[in-house]
Design a protein around this motif. Structure first.
Motif, PDB file in Angstrom:
ATOM      1  N   MET A  50      29.024 -25.500  24.057  1.00  0.00           N
ATOM      2  CA  MET A  50      30.144 -24.818  24.700  1.00  0.00           C
ATOM      3  C   MET A  50      29.955 -23.308  24.614  1.00  0.00           C
ATOM      4  O   MET A  50      30.347 -22.558  25.491  1.00  0.00           O
ATOM      5  N   LEU A  51      29.368 -22.873  23.505  1.00  0.00           N
ATOM      6  CA  LEU A  51      29.094 -21.450  23.330  1.00  0.00           C
ATOM      7  C   LEU A  51      27.895 -20.999  24.147  1.00  0.00           C
ATOM      8  O   LEU A  51      27.936 -19.991  24.838  1.00  0.00           O
ATOM      9  N   SER A  52      26.809 -21.776  24.043  1.00  0.00           N
ATOM     10  CA  SER A  52      25.586 -21.291  24.669  1.00  0.00           C
ATOM     11  C   SER A  52      25.600 -21.436  26.182  1.00  0.00           C
ATOM     12  O   SER A  52      24.920 -20.685  26.872  1.00  0.00           O
TER      13      SER A  52
ATOM     14  N   VAL B  42      15.349 -21.129  22.553  1.00  0.00           N
ATOM     15  CA  VAL B  42      14.644 -22.398  22.406  1.00  0.00           C
ATOM     16  C   VAL B  42      14.788 -23.238  23.678  1.00  0.00           C
ATOM     17  O   VAL B  42      13.838 -23.841  24.153  1.00  0.00           O
ATOM     18  N   GLY B  43      15.981 -23.252  24.252  1.00  0.00           N
ATOM     19  CA  GLY B  43      16.205 -24.044  25.456  1.00  0.00           C
ATOM     20  C   GLY B  43      15.484 -23.470  26.660  1.00  0.00           C
ATOM     21  O   GLY B  43      15.148 -24.184  27.593  1.00  0.00           O
ATOM     22  N   GLY B  44      15.264 -22.163  26.648  1.00  0.00           N
ATOM     23  CA  GLY B  44      14.657 -21.504  27.806  1.00  0.00           C
ATOM     24  C   GLY B  44      15.701 -20.624  28.455  1.00  0.00           C
ATOM     25  O   GLY B  44      16.707 -21.139  28.942  1.00  0.00           O
ATOM     26  N   MET B  45      15.443 -19.317  28.437  1.00  0.00           N
ATOM     27  CA  MET B  45      16.426 -18.365  28.949  1.00  0.00           C
ATOM     28  C   MET B  45      16.929 -18.790  30.313  1.00  0.00           C
ATOM     29  O   MET B  45      16.137 -18.996  31.232  1.00  0.00           O
ATOM     30  N   GLY B  46      18.233 -18.948  30.430  1.00  0.00           N
ATOM     31  CA  GLY B  46      18.797 -19.222  31.741  1.00  0.00           C
ATOM     32  C   GLY B  46      18.830 -20.681  32.143  1.00  0.00           C
ATOM     33  O   GLY B  46      19.308 -21.012  33.208  1.00  0.00           O
ATOM     34  N   SER B  47      18.335 -21.583  31.296  1.00  0.00           N
ATOM     35  CA  SER B  47      18.365 -22.988  31.676  1.00  0.00           C
ATOM     36  C   SER B  47      19.518 -23.708  30.991  1.00  0.00           C
ATOM     37  O   SER B  47      19.558 -23.812  29.768  1.00  0.00           O
TER      38      SER B  47
ATOM     39  N   PHE C 116      21.442 -27.260  26.640  1.00  0.00           N
ATOM     40  CA  PHE C 116      22.094 -28.489  26.198  1.00  0.00           C
ATOM     41  C   PHE C 116      21.217 -29.220  25.182  1.00  0.00           C
ATOM     42  O   PHE C 116      21.678 -29.581  24.086  1.00  0.00           O
ATOM     43  N   VAL C 117      19.972 -29.403  25.529  1.00  0.00           N
ATOM     44  CA  VAL C 117      19.053 -30.093  24.626  1.00  0.00           C
ATOM     45  C   VAL C 117      18.906 -29.315  23.313  1.00  0.00           C
ATOM     46  O   VAL C 117      18.989 -29.877  22.217  1.00  0.00           O
ATOM     47  N   ALA C 118      18.727 -28.004  23.434  1.00  0.00           N
ATOM     48  CA  ALA C 118      18.540 -27.183  22.241  1.00  0.00           C
ATOM     49  C   ALA C 118      19.785 -27.195  21.362  1.00  0.00           C
ATOM     50  O   ALA C 118      19.692 -27.186  20.128  1.00  0.00           O
ATOM     51  N   SER C 119      20.973 -27.238  21.968  1.00  0.00           N
ATOM     52  CA  SER C 119      22.207 -27.266  21.176  1.00  0.00           C
ATOM     53  C   SER C 119      22.254 -28.529  20.327  1.00  0.00           C
ATOM     54  O   SER C 119      22.561 -28.483  19.129  1.00  0.00           O
TER      55      SER C 119
END
Ligand code: ADP
Ligand code: MG
Lengths: 250, 315
Positions: B20-22, B231-236, B241-244
C-alpha cells in the motif's frame, strides 16, 4: 515594432474571411535556444495547408508552439481568440488537433482504448465515431482489442491520426505522417486527408518531401532557419526550381 | 508447520501493508519522475490523523477520514509545492521532498509531542479470529489483509477500467501527447500524487494501530519502502507487489529464526567456537541480522540486476 518583410508570395488569394488560424510573429524557445524567429502563417476554414522544409528548420516546433507545448511569444489566434499562454489541453478544447511525428501511440493500451482517449468527453459526438475509423481502416477493427504496441508502423500511424480525429478537431496539425511509410500506406493516408477535408476539417500538414503535399494542398509554406521563406500555391512551387533547390532539396 | 503458516500469514499481511505504501511511491515515480522522500511521512500523518479523529469519532471514522485528509495534504503538496519546483529539475524535486519529510516530522513533534500515542486496535478487532492447527490467529492481522486486498483490487479496477485510469496509463508513456488530446494532465498528476498519499495514509492508519504511532514511524518504514521500489524495479507496480510480499515475509521469518552461520557450518561438520577468528560474526543470529537483510537484498540487487525484479528501465 517593425513588421518583417512579407515572404515572397506567388499567389494573390482574395481575403474572403478572417483565417481560422492566424500565426503572427511567433518566437519559440527551448530553454535558452531561440528556435522560431517570427513565424507568420494562416490556415482558412476547410483548407489543406502544408508546412515544408528540411530537417531541423523548426516545422515541428511551429505546430508544438501553436499547441501550447513549447515556450513562445507572439500571437496565435484561432477563430479570433488568442491561444498563446494557454495549456495544451486548453488549446485542444478550443478545437485544435495535433498528431505528433513519432507515432506515439499508447503501447500498453488496446487500439480501442487508444481511440477512446482521443475523445474529449465520454460521449461520442461530432463528426467522427469509432465505427467511421473502423470503416476507413478495417485493419484497426481487426486489431481493436490488441495492444497498440504490437501494430506495424503504418497501423500505428493510422491509429495516431484516428485518435486525434476522435476528439473532433476543427483544424488538425499533422507532423510528418508519411515518414517511413510504404507507398501503399501513403496512399491510404492521402485518402484519409480527403475524407477529413470533406467533413469540413482544415489541415496543417508538416512534411519534408513534396510528395503528397503538392497534390493535396491548397497552399504551401516553406521554412528555413526558423522563418517562413516562401509561401504559395502548388503551381508556384512547381514553377520555382531555384526556391526548391535552396530550401527543399537535400 | 504451524509456525511456518503463522509466519507466512504475518509476512503476507505485513507485505500487503508495505505494498500500500510502495504502490503510491512507484506510480508517482513512473508518472512524474519524482522520487518522493516524504512518502513515508504520509504514512505517519495517516496514523496521527486517524488517532486524532478516533479520539472524537472512534476508530472506524478515523479509518475513512484520515486517508482522505492525507490525500488532500498530498494534493496540496503537489499543486503548490512540487509543481513549482518541477521546472528546476529532478534534483530540486528530490531536495524538496527531503525537506518536506523533515517539516512533517517537526510538525508532528510540535502538535503531538515526541512520545508514542495511545493509538490501539479497537476492541471489536482485538483477539483471535480463527485457529491455525490449534494456535489462535489475531483478528486484526486478518483485517489488515482484507483492507489491503480490497484496496489492491480497487486500484487495479481504477487503473484498468476507468477513463482516468486509462489517462494515467497513457501518461506513463507519453504525457505530452495525452495533454494535447485534451486531457488535463497537471490535474491528473495532482490526483495521482494525492491518491498515492492517501494510500500511504491508509497504510498508516492500520499500521499505526497494529505497531506503533510515534514520530519515528516515518523514518523506520521509509527506507524499507525504497528498498521495495528498487528491488521490484523502479516504476513497476507488479515488481513492487512481489517485492513487498518478499520483504514482508523475509522480515517476519528472519526475526523469529535464530539460525546463524555458525549453525550452518556445524551442519556441514565444521566446528566453530569462541576461539575461531571472527566468531562474533559467525555467531550472529538471523533474528539479529533481520533489520539489515532488506538492505543486503537491495545492495545485491543493484549489483547483479540493477533494473530490479520487473523493472523495464536500465540502471
Ligand atoms: N526538445 C528540444 N530541445 C532543444 N532543442 C530542440 C528540441 N526539439 C527540437 N530542437 C531544435 O530545434 C530546431 C527545430 O527542430 P524541429 O522543430 O523539430 O525541426 P523540424 O520539425 O523542422 O525538423 C532544431 O535545431 C532542433 O535541434
Ligand atoms: Mg519535425
Amino acid at each position: 515594432m517593425s513588421t518583417p518583410p512579407a515572404p515572397q508570395s506567388g499567389s494573390a488569394q482574395p481575403m474572403l474571411a478572417q483565417p481560422m488560424l492566424e500565426v503572427r510573429d511567433l518566437h519559440a524557445y527551448y530553454g535558452k535556444s531561440h528556435i522560431l524567429h517570427g513565424v507568420h502563417l494562416d490556415v482558412r476554414q476547410g483548407e489543406i495547408v502544408s508546412l515544408l522544409g528540411r530537417n531541423g528548420v523548426g516545422r515541428s516546433t511551429t505546430i508544438k508552439a501553436v499547441m501550447g507545448m513549447v515556450d513562445c511569444r507572439g500571437s496565435v489566434k484561432f477563430r479570433g481568440a488568442e491561444l498563446v499562454g494557454l495549456k495544451a489541453f486548453e488549446v485542444a478544447h478550443r478545437g485544435l488537433g495535433y498528431v505528433p511525428e513519432n507515432r506515439d501511440i499508447f503501447p500498453t493500451l488496446t487500439v480501442r482504448q487508444n481511440l477512446l482517449l482521443g475523445q474529449k468527453g465520454t460521449r461520442q459526438s461530432g463528426r467522427w465515431k469509432m465505427d467511421d475509423m473502423f470503416e476507413l481502416f478495417p485493419r484497426l477493427r481487426e486489431r481493436a482489442d490488441t495492444e497498440a504496441g504490437v501494430l506495424s508502423g503504418g497501423e500505428q500511424q493510422m491509429l495516431t491520426l484516428c485518435r486525434t480525429l476522435m476528439g473532433d478537431p476543427e483544424l488538425v496539425m499533422i507532423d510528418e505522417p508519411t515518414e517511413g511509410l510504404a507507398p501503399k500506406i501513403v496512399e491510404q493516408v492521402a485518402r484519409l486527408f480527403e475524407e477529413i477535408r470533406k467533413r469540413g476539417v482544415s489541415i496543417l500538414l508538416v512534411e519534408q518531401k513534396l510528395a503528397i503535399a503538392l497534390d493535396i494542398s491548397e497552399r504551401l509554406y516553406v521554412m528555413g532557419h526558423g522563418r517562413i521563406v516562401f509561401e504559395g500555391r502548388p503551381s508556384d512551387v512547381r514553377g520555382n526550381a531555384a526556391m526548391r533547390k535552396e530550401w527543399l532539396e537535400v | 508447520m504451524e509456525f511456518f503458516l503463522v509466519q507466512l500469514l504475518n509476512g503476507i499481511s505485513y507485505g500487503l501493508l508495505l505494498f500500500m505504501l510502495s504502490s503510491g511511491l512507484t506510480i508517482v515515480f513512473s508518472l512524474m519522475g519524482v522520487l518522493n522522500f516524504a512518502h513515508a511521512s504520509f504514512y505517519m500523518l495517516g496514523a496521527y490523523f486517524a488517532y486524532q479523529v478516533s479520539t472524537v469519532l472512534g476508530f472506524w471514522a478515523g479509518l475513512v477520514v484520515a486517508p482522505l485528509l492525507v490525500g488532500l495534504v498530498g494534493m496540496a503538496v503537489e499543486r503548490y509545492g512540487l509543481r513549482q519546483v518541477h521546472k528546476h529539475g529532478h534534483v530540486a524535486e528530490l531536495l524538496f521532498t527531503f525537506g518536506l519529510a523533515y517539516l512533517i516530522e517537526e510538525a508532528v513533534h510540535l502538535i503531538w509531542g515526541r512520545s508514542a500515542l495511545e493509538y490501539r486496535v479497537p476492541p471489536e478487532l482485538d483477539g483471535p479470529i480463527f485457529q491455525i492447527m490449534g494456535s489462535p490467529y489475531p483478528m486484526y492481522r486478518t483485517f489488515m489483509m482484507l483492507v489491503s486486498v480490497a484496496m489492491l483490487v480497487s486500484i487495479w479496477l481504477a487503473l484498468t477500467r476507468t477513463r482516468i485510469g486509462l489517462v494515467i496509463q497513457a501518461a506513463l508513456s507519453h504525457p505530452e501527447t495525452v495533454e494535447a488530446l485534451g486531457h488535463n494532465v497537471p490535474r491528473v498528476f495532482m490526483l495521482v500524487f494525492g491518491g498515492g498519499a492517501a494510500l500511504a495514509g491508509l497504510a498508516g492508519v492500520i499500521g499505526g494501530a497494529a505497531f506503533v504511532t510515534d514520530p519515528g514511524m516515518a523514518v523506520s518504514v521509509g527506507p524499507i519502502v525504497f528498498v521495495i521500489v528498487v528491488v521490484g524495479g523502479m516504476g513497476s507496480l507488479a515488481g513492487a507487489f512481489v517485492a513487498s510480499l518478499l520483504i514482508g515475509c523475509l522480515q517476519n521469518f528472519s526475526i523469529s529464526l535464530d539460525w546463524s552461520l555458525a549453525g550452518l557450518f556445524s551442519w556441514f561438520g565444521w566446528m566453530v567456537g569462541p576461539d575461531t577468528p571472527l566468531w562474533s560474526l559467525w555467531n550472529v543470529k538471523l533474528s539479529q541480522a533481520a533489520p539489515v537483510l532488506p538492505y543486503l537484498l537491495m545492495v545485491l540487487m543493484l549489483i547483479f540486476r540493477p533494473k530490479g525484479l520487473m523493472g523495464t528501465r536500465e540502471g
